[in-house]
Design an enzyme around this catalytic site. Structure first.
Site, mmCIF file in Angstrom:
data_model
loop_
_atom_site.group_PDB
_atom_site.id
_atom_site.type_symbol
_atom_site.label_atom_id
_atom_site.label_comp_id
_atom_site.label_asym_id
_atom_site.label_seq_id
_atom_site.Cartn_x
_atom_site.Cartn_y
_atom_site.Cartn_z
ATOM 1 N N ASP A 42 0.803 2.700 -12.304
ATOM 2 C CA ASP A 42 0.899 3.142 -10.899
ATOM 3 C C ASP A 42 0.351 4.518 -10.570
ATOM 4 O O ASP A 42 0.216 5.416 -11.350
ATOM 5 C CB ASP A 42 2.305 2.795 -10.406
ATOM 6 C CG ASP A 42 2.781 1.398 -10.270
ATOM 7 O OD1 ASP A 42 1.519 0.381 -10.021
ATOM 8 O OD2 ASP A 42 3.886 1.025 -9.847
ATOM 9 N N LYS A 64 -0.845 2.257 -5.842
ATOM 10 C CA LYS A 64 -0.763 1.886 -4.396
ATOM 11 C C LYS A 64 0.003 3.003 -3.769
ATOM 12 O O LYS A 64 0.770 3.749 -4.047
ATOM 13 C CB LYS A 64 0.171 0.625 -4.160
ATOM 14 C CG LYS A 64 -0.486 -0.739 -4.727
ATOM 15 C CD LYS A 64 0.620 -1.924 -4.329
ATOM 16 C CE LYS A 64 1.445 -2.035 -5.543
ATOM 17 N NZ LYS A 64 0.804 -2.399 -6.852
ATOM 18 N N MET A 179 10.257 7.018 0.134
ATOM 19 C CA MET A 179 9.190 6.803 1.080
ATOM 20 C C MET A 179 9.388 7.140 2.477
ATOM 21 O O MET A 179 9.185 6.161 3.469
ATOM 22 C CB MET A 179 8.890 5.459 0.863
ATOM 23 C CG MET A 179 8.335 5.435 -0.691
ATOM 24 S SD MET A 179 8.089 3.371 -1.183
ATOM 25 C CE MET A 179 9.541 2.905 -1.300
#
Length: 253
Positions: A42, A64, A179
């Protein structure tokens, strides 16, 4: 029988890379990277962790990041299934812990359905490690006996996550948000509406545990303005609650 439904020859390991500091990588995870035939990793996996990978292994970036996808999620899962047909050790390397906002559960479910042998290797999640490196204990007998971990960006395609911020504000003394930078203004607004004081301490830790770690400490009332003023960007962990006060005592500056 469909090729995807045949029993794969190899095994997929969902490995947590931890938050960034290579010293926090588990011994088991490191051993798997050194023995891997294929590693699909990742975007948030630190360069120092990637250096642990077997130099002869095939390396595939499936990272991502907001607005930028190297591989779509469905294609990533398909790739894991394909690689397990012809390789003994396939590592799916994820930042933090695979089962903490890492889609590890989704990938493991799909792999099992496809007849692929799979094992999860936990990693230290950023929601614990980043505050610790910033001198913010998530629990403390004088400040907090409860912690809630929540995502500030629930899934791709949603402008705002379907999180009950009112319940979270009333139900936990420490809130840790993954996030959360892009939706911070909305989150703060909801927490204030739910009754949290405008003076509630809040800490933002960017690139937690890495050499480039940055911290921004403030109060709910002014943190959005502080973020804009300091051009503070993702990726970052957000910690809200009285424990953030300890940053001034326990932090390394």
């Amino acid at each position: 029988m469909n090729r995807d439904m045949q029993k794969a020859a190899g095994k997929v390991y969902l490995v947590g890379a931890g938050p960034g500091d290579p010293g926090l990588m588990t011994i088991k995870g490191k051993a798997l990277l050194e023995a891997a035939d294929v590693v699909i990793y990742d975007a948030l996996v630190s360069p120092s962790i990637l250096l642990m990978i077997n130099p002869h292994a095939e390396k595939i970036n499936a990272g991502k990041r907001r607005g930028r996808h190297s591989l779509l999620q469905d294609r990533t899962t398909e790739l894991l299934i394909e690689k397990a047909q012809d390789n003994a050790i396939v590592v799916r390397l994820k930042g933090g812990d695979p089962f903490v906002f890492g889609r590890g559960g989704e990938e493991m479910e799909d792999l099992i359905k496809a007849g692929v042998s799979v094992e999860v290797v936990p990693g230290i999640t950023a929601g614990i490690a980043a505050p610790a490196y910033a001198g913010i204990p998530l629990t403390h007998r004088l400040y907090s006996s409860s912690v809630t971990f929540v995502t500030g960006h629930e899934s791709t395609g949603k402008y705002r996550p379907a999180v009950d911020w009112s319940s979270i504000a009333k139900g936990s003394e420490t809130i840790v948000i993954y996030m959360g930078i892009h939706n911070l203004a909305y989150i703060v607004e909801q927490l204030l509406k739910a009754g949290l004081s405008a003076d509630t301490p809040i800490g933002l830790i960017r690139w937690g545990t890495r050499p480039e770690q940055e911290e921004l400490i403030g109060k709910l009332a002014t943190i959005v303005e502080d973020v804009e003023k300091n051009s503070f960007e993702a990726p970052a962990i957000v910690v809200i609650g009285a424990v953030v006060k300890l940053h001034s005592v326990l932090g390394n500056g």
